[in-house]
Design a protein around this motif. Structure first.
Motif, PDB file in Angstrom:
ATOM      1  N   ARG A 154       0.848  -1.192   0.000  1.00 44.98           N
ATOM      2  CA  ARG A 154       0.000   0.000   0.000  1.00 44.98           C
ATOM      3  C   ARG A 154       0.884   1.242   0.000  1.00 44.98           C
ATOM      4  NH1 ARG A 154      -3.188   2.728   4.860  1.00 44.98           N
ATOM      5  NH2 ARG A 154      -4.692   3.957   3.701  1.00 44.98           N
ATOM      6  N   VAL A 155       0.558   2.169  -0.873  1.00 48.05           N
ATOM      7  CA  VAL A 155       1.253   3.448  -0.928  1.00 48.05           C
ATOM      8  C   VAL A 155       0.225   4.532  -0.627  1.00 48.05           C
ATOM      9  CG1 VAL A 155       2.538   5.062  -2.385  1.00 48.05           C
ATOM     10  CG2 VAL A 155       2.900   2.591  -2.638  1.00 48.05           C
ATOM     11  N   VAL A 156       0.549   5.405   0.326  1.00 46.96           N
ATOM     12  CA  VAL A 156      -0.303   6.550   0.635  1.00 46.96           C
ATOM     13  C   VAL A 156       0.429   7.789   0.140  1.00 46.96           C
ATOM     14  CG1 VAL A 156      -1.414   7.926   2.432  1.00 46.96           C
ATOM     15  CG2 VAL A 156      -1.321   5.428   2.654  1.00 46.96           C
ATOM     16  N   LEU A 157      -0.193   8.513  -0.757  1.00 44.36           N
ATOM     17  CA  LEU A 157       0.376   9.743  -1.288  1.00 44.36           C
ATOM     18  C   LEU A 157      -0.179  10.910  -0.485  1.00 44.36           C
ATOM     19  CD1 LEU A 157       2.231  10.896  -3.503  1.00 44.36           C
ATOM     20  CD2 LEU A 157       0.213  11.058  -4.966  1.00 44.36           C
ATOM     21  N   ASP A 158       0.678  11.555   0.283  1.00 46.06           N
ATOM     22  CA  ASP A 158       0.287  12.690   1.119  1.00 46.06           C
ATOM     23  C   ASP A 158       0.346  13.958   0.270  1.00 46.06           C
ATOM     24  OD1 ASP A 158      -0.125  14.642   3.015  1.00 46.06           O
ATOM     25  OD2 ASP A 158       1.696  14.208   4.159  1.00 46.06           O
ATOM     26  N   LEU A 159      -0.823  14.496  -0.042  1.00 45.82           N
ATOM     27  CA  LEU A 159      -0.930  15.678  -0.897  1.00 45.82           C
ATOM     28  C   LEU A 159      -1.230  16.947  -0.104  1.00 45.82           C
ATOM     29  CD1 LEU A 159      -3.012  14.050  -3.789  1.00 45.82           C
ATOM     30  CD2 LEU A 159      -0.582  14.645  -3.831  1.00 45.82           C
ATOM     31  N   LEU A 174      -2.730   2.535  -4.345  1.00 45.32           N
ATOM     32  CA  LEU A 174      -2.350   3.919  -4.073  1.00 45.32           C
ATOM     33  C   LEU A 174      -3.552   4.631  -3.481  1.00 45.32           C
ATOM     34  CD1 LEU A 174      -0.250   6.219  -4.336  1.00 45.32           C
ATOM     35  CD2 LEU A 174      -1.177   6.667  -6.614  1.00 45.32           C
ATOM     36  N   ASP A 175      -3.414   5.101  -2.238  1.00 46.22           N
ATOM     37  CA  ASP A 175      -4.430   5.909  -1.578  1.00 46.22           C
ATOM     38  C   ASP A 175      -3.931   7.345  -1.491  1.00 46.22           C
ATOM     39  OD1 ASP A 175      -6.052   3.667  -1.164  1.00 46.22           O
ATOM     40  OD2 ASP A 175      -5.264   3.305   0.841  1.00 46.22           O
ATOM     41  N   LEU A 176      -4.853   8.299  -1.406  1.00 47.71           N
ATOM     42  CA  LEU A 176      -4.503   9.719  -1.370  1.00 47.71           C
ATOM     43  C   LEU A 176      -4.971  10.345  -0.063  1.00 47.71           C
ATOM     44  CD1 LEU A 176      -5.634  10.622  -4.997  1.00 47.71           C
ATOM     45  CD2 LEU A 176      -3.420   9.744  -4.242  1.00 47.71           C
ATOM     46  N   ALA A 177      -4.128  11.190   0.504  1.00 44.47           N
ATOM     47  CA  ALA A 177      -4.453  11.800   1.801  1.00 44.47           C
ATOM     48  C   ALA A 177      -4.150  13.289   1.797  1.00 44.47           C
ATOM     49  CB  ALA A 177      -3.653  11.117   2.915  1.00 44.47           C
ATOM     50  N   GLY A 178      -4.903  14.025   2.611  1.00 50.71           N
ATOM     51  CA  GLY A 178      -4.634  15.438   2.848  1.00 50.71           C
ATOM     52  C   GLY A 178      -4.942  16.355   1.684  1.00 50.71           C
ATOM     53  N   LEU A 179      -5.971  16.048   0.923  1.00 51.31           N
ATOM     54  CA  LEU A 179      -6.287  16.863  -0.245  1.00 51.31           C
ATOM     55  C   LEU A 179      -6.922  18.191   0.160  1.00 51.31           C
ATOM     56  CD1 LEU A 179      -6.353  13.770  -1.163  1.00 51.31           C
ATOM     57  CD2 LEU A 179      -7.622  14.613  -3.110  1.00 51.31           C
ATOM     58  N   THR A 220     -13.787   7.558  -7.313  1.00 56.83           N
ATOM     59  CA  THR A 220     -14.252   6.171  -7.354  1.00 56.83           C
ATOM     60  C   THR A 220     -13.101   5.207  -7.635  1.00 56.83           C
ATOM     61  OG1 THR A 220     -14.793   6.248  -9.711  1.00 56.83           O
ATOM     62  CG2 THR A 220     -16.538   6.892  -8.165  1.00 56.83           C
ATOM     63  N   VAL A 221     -11.967   5.754  -8.049  1.00 56.48           N
ATOM     64  CA  VAL A 221     -10.779   4.951  -8.345  1.00 56.48           C
ATOM     65  C   VAL A 221      -9.837   4.918  -7.146  1.00 56.48           C
ATOM     66  CG1 VAL A 221      -8.745   4.785  -9.853  1.00 56.48           C
ATOM     67  CG2 VAL A 221     -10.960   5.477 -10.805  1.00 56.48           C
ATOM     68  N   PHE A 222      -9.674   6.065  -6.506  1.00 59.33           N
ATOM     69  CA  PHE A 222      -8.775   6.204  -5.359  1.00 59.33           C
ATOM     70  C   PHE A 222      -9.580   6.313  -4.073  1.00 59.33           C
ATOM     71  CE2 PHE A 222      -6.437   8.185  -8.871  1.00 59.33           C
ATOM     72  CZ  PHE A 222      -5.211   7.558  -8.771  1.00 59.33           C
ATOM     73  N   ARG A 223      -9.009   5.820  -2.983  1.00 59.15           N
ATOM     74  CA  ARG A 223      -9.577   6.124  -1.669  1.00 59.15           C
ATOM     75  C   ARG A 223      -8.973   7.456  -1.242  1.00 59.15           C
ATOM     76  NH1 ARG A 223      -9.531   1.426   2.680  1.00 59.15           N
ATOM     77  NH2 ARG A 223      -7.318   1.877   2.605  1.00 59.15           N
ATOM     78  N   LEU A 224      -9.844   8.415  -0.907  1.00 59.53           N
ATOM     79  CA  LEU A 224      -9.424   9.750  -0.494  1.00 59.53           C
ATOM     80  C   LEU A 224      -9.612   9.884   1.011  1.00 59.53           C
ATOM     81  CD1 LEU A 224     -11.162  11.919  -3.263  1.00 59.53           C
ATOM     82  CD2 LEU A 224      -8.941  10.779  -3.358  1.00 59.53           C
ATOM     83  N   LEU A 266      -3.443  12.457   6.562  1.00 60.30           N
ATOM     84  CA  LEU A 266      -2.544  11.319   6.577  1.00 60.30           C
ATOM     85  C   LEU A 266      -2.858  10.410   7.746  1.00 60.30           C
ATOM     86  CD1 LEU A 266      -0.165   9.764   5.453  1.00 60.30           C
ATOM     87  CD2 LEU A 266       1.357  11.317   6.694  1.00 60.30           C
ATOM     88  N   ASP A 267      -3.174  11.003   8.909  1.00 58.58           N
ATOM     89  CA  ASP A 267      -3.543  10.192  10.078  1.00 58.58           C
ATOM     90  C   ASP A 267      -4.764   9.321   9.788  1.00 58.58           C
ATOM     91  OD1 ASP A 267      -1.439  11.168  11.576  1.00 58.58           O
ATOM     92  OD2 ASP A 267      -2.644  12.705  12.572  1.00 58.58           O
ATOM     93  N   ASP A 268      -5.764   9.889   9.100  1.00 58.70           N
ATOM     94  CA  ASP A 268      -6.964   9.113   8.747  1.00 58.70           C
ATOM     95  C   ASP A 268      -6.591   7.949   7.815  1.00 58.70           C
ATOM     96  OD1 ASP A 268      -8.518  10.865  10.215  1.00 58.70           O
ATOM     97  OD2 ASP A 268      -9.322  11.927   8.468  1.00 58.70           O
ATOM     98  N   ALA A 269      -5.727   8.206   6.872  1.00 56.76           N
ATOM     99  CA  ALA A 269      -5.310   7.160   5.925  1.00 56.76           C
ATOM    100  C   ALA A 269      -4.570   6.046   6.647  1.00 56.76           C
ATOM    101  CB  ALA A 269      -4.427   7.755   4.835  1.00 56.76           C
ATOM    102  N   LEU A 270      -3.687   6.416   7.553  1.00 59.99           N
ATOM    103  CA  LEU A 270      -2.930   5.402   8.294  1.00 59.99           C
ATOM    104  C   LEU A 270      -3.826   4.619   9.241  1.00 59.99           C
ATOM    105  CD1 LEU A 270       0.359   7.384   8.977  1.00 59.99           C
ATOM    106  CD2 LEU A 270      -0.056   5.623   7.243  1.00 59.99           C
ATOM    107  N   ALA A 271      -4.807   5.292   9.847  1.00 64.23           N
ATOM    108  CA  ALA A 271      -5.745   4.618  10.751  1.00 64.23           C
ATOM    109  C   ALA A 271      -6.617   3.608   9.991  1.00 64.23           C
ATOM    110  CB  ALA A 271      -6.620   5.639  11.464  1.00 64.23           C
ATOM    111  N   ALA A 272      -6.917   3.901   8.725  1.00 68.55           N
ATOM    112  CA  ALA A 272      -7.749   3.005   7.928  1.00 68.55           C
ATOM    113  C   ALA A 272      -7.009   1.730   7.549  1.00 68.55           C
ATOM    114  CB  ALA A 272      -8.226   3.727   6.673  1.00 68.55           C
ATOM    115  N   GLY A 273      -5.691   1.783   7.591  1.00 64.01           N
ATOM    116  CA  GLY A 273      -4.907   0.602   7.245  1.00 64.01           C
ATOM    117  C   GLY A 273      -5.090   0.191   5.807  1.00 64.01           C
ATOM    118  N   SER A 274      -4.731  -1.017   5.500  1.00 64.04           N
ATOM    119  CA  SER A 274      -4.771  -1.493   4.121  1.00 64.04           C
ATOM    120  C   SER A 274      -6.081  -2.182   3.782  1.00 64.04           C
ATOM    121  CB  SER A 274      -3.588  -2.437   3.865  1.00 64.04           C
ATOM    122  OG  SER A 274      -3.642  -3.519   4.769  1.00 64.04           O
TER     123      SER A 274
END
Length: 112
Positions: free
Chosen positions: A43-48, A75-80, A95-99, A103-111
């Protein structure tokens, strides 16, 4: 274009260190992402969170980065910022990416 990366367990966090991903930056962004994601984290989280503007070329570069990850990786996206999130929603890329809001929310959601 400047990216920084950290990996924990099966998640790699890549932070974009610029305020725009546009036509002038898209090619470099794709190359930098290819280099950063070569490690193979599932899993890759892209912090934007630093990105305040994205155009269609930037959106295309992020989609290309997702595709180059291959099967079994996500690839998930965070902090938009609202303007950036609007681009993803208007183009239905939400609908393609999980937004994730942060970043904390993305990490808490896990994979999951």
């Amino acid at each position: 274009m400047s990216l920084s990366s950290t990996t924990t367990d099966d998640t790699q966090v890549i932070s974009v260190q610029c305020d725009r991903i546009d036509a002038a930056m898209a090619i470099q962004f794709k190359e930098d992402m290819r280099t950063e994601t070569g490690t193979g984290a599932r899993r890759v989280v892209l912090d934007l969170s630093a990105v305040e503007f994205i155009d269609s070329s930037g959106l295309g570069a992020i989609v290309a980065s997702m595709k180059q990850l291959g099967d079994g990786r996500r690839l998930d996206l965070a902090g938009l910022h609202p303007v950036v999130e609007k681009v993803f929603r208007l183009t239905r890329m939400d609908t393609v990416f999980r937004l994730f809001a942060s970043l904390d929310d993305a990490l808490a959601a896990g994979s999951n």
